[in-house]
Design an enzyme around this catalytic site. Structure first.
Site, PDB file in Angstrom:
ATOM      1  N   LYS A  13       2.598   6.150   5.063  1.00  0.00           N
ATOM      2  CA  LYS A  13       3.424   5.559   3.897  1.00  0.00           C
ATOM      3  C   LYS A  13       3.127   4.682   2.753  1.00  0.00           C
ATOM      4  CE  LYS A  13       5.071   2.305   6.765  1.00  0.00           C
ATOM      5  NZ  LYS A  13       3.977   2.333   7.999  1.00  0.00           N
ATOM      6  N   ARG A  88      13.063  -3.936   9.310  1.00  0.00           N
ATOM      7  CA  ARG A  88      11.964  -3.901  10.338  1.00  0.00           C
ATOM      8  C   ARG A  88      13.381  -4.365  11.591  1.00  0.00           C
ATOM      9  NH1 ARG A  88       6.249  -4.293   9.373  1.00  0.00           N
ATOM     10  NH2 ARG A  88       6.396  -4.799   7.499  1.00  0.00           N
ATOM     11  N   ARG A 127     -11.679   4.171  10.975  1.00  0.00           N
ATOM     12  CA  ARG A 127     -11.485   3.946   9.672  1.00  0.00           C
ATOM     13  C   ARG A 127     -12.459   2.947   9.802  1.00  0.00           C
ATOM     14  NH1 ARG A 127      -5.678   2.596   7.287  1.00  0.00           N
ATOM     15  NH2 ARG A 127      -5.463   0.372   8.837  1.00  0.00           N
ATOM     16  N   ARG A 160     -11.833  -2.648  10.306  1.00  0.00           N
ATOM     17  CA  ARG A 160     -11.736  -3.877   9.493  1.00  0.00           C
ATOM     18  C   ARG A 160     -10.781  -4.509  11.667  1.00  0.00           C
ATOM     19  NH1 ARG A 160      -7.285  -2.986   5.144  1.00  0.00           N
ATOM     20  NH2 ARG A 160      -6.344  -1.049   7.751  1.00  0.00           N
ATOM     21  N   ARG A 171      -0.091  -2.740  17.830  1.00  0.00           N
ATOM     22  CA  ARG A 171       0.872  -2.390  16.469  1.00  0.00           C
ATOM     23  C   ARG A 171       2.220  -1.131  17.186  1.00  0.00           C
ATOM     24  NH1 ARG A 171      -3.032  -1.547  12.049  1.00  0.00           N
ATOM     25  NH2 ARG A 171      -1.815  -1.859  10.779  1.00  0.00           N
TER      26      ARG A 171
END
Length: 215
Positions: A13, A88, A127, A160, A171
């Site tokens: 996004k 949301r 990542r 991270r 998530r």
């Protein structure tokens, strides 16, 4: 042009938002940025929001809506805007619809970028980022030349905390519980367009331009 971009974490996004605002000369509105600005500037809305944030509580929808209403009234929104991170929930969407109707504005399109969970988990858990210069790598698609060492500054790369497999799965769970119902909500309004988030950045953006027009 007024747009909403929906999709789970890791679907791209952020990258596509940048492409959209450049192509169509509209501004990106992030609820996170608005909150930080209002709190930093110690506005009446910011002071109220800070009371909830300091307790670790979510800022109530009515405050968020008032901040968004204030933001979209600024001159740079005259050509339109792209909402990032909002709404949301169904409740937020309904409040936003009411506010838009009162202001005589029309939401043109909601674009949902669809990517399977397995692909998202692969994208995020592999990542790695440089804590020094901020460069981003992917162990499969964009690995550093030297194992876990940044090509740019030579710092050791890190993962991270929100990119661990357990966190990513959580998530995605939160997204499905709270945000995915928005897909059905906007589909019923006839404003939803779903596209595949697979492929290169340019390929995904080409699908978005097919929806919005390649002007």
């Amino acid at each position: 042009m007024i747009l909403i971009l929906l999709g789970a974490p890791g679907v791209g996004k952020g990258t596509q938002s940048e492409n959209i605002i450049k192509k169509y000369s509209i501004v990106q509105i992030s609820t996170g940025d608005i909150l930080r600005s209002e709190v930093k500037n110690e506005t009446d809305l910011g002071k109220k929001a800070k009371q909830f944030m300091e307790k670790g509580e979510l800022v109530p929808d009515d405050l968020i809506i008032k901040m968004i209403e204030k933001r979209i009234s600024q001159p740079d929104c005259i050509n339109g805007f792209l909402l990032d991170g909002f709404p949301r929930t169904i409740e937020q969407a309904k409040s936003f619809d009411k506010m838009m109707e009162e202001k005589g504005l029309n939401l043109n399109r909601v674009i949902y970028i669809d990517v399977a969970d397995d692909e998202i988990i692969d994208r995020l858990t592999l990542r790695r980022v440089c804590p020094t210069c901020g460069a981003i790598y992917h162990l499969k698609n964009k690995p550093p030349k030297q194992d876990m060492i940044c090509d740019i500054c030579g710092s050791k790369l890190i993962q991270r905390s929100d990119d661990t497999k357990e966190t990513v799965k959580n998530r995605l769970k939160v997204f499905k519980e709270h945000t995915k119902p928005l897909i059905e909500y906007y589909d019923k309004q006839g404003k939803l367009s779903s596209i595949s988030g697979l492929g290169t950045v340019d390929e995904v953006f080409s699908r978005i331009k097919d929806i919005l027009g390649n002007r």
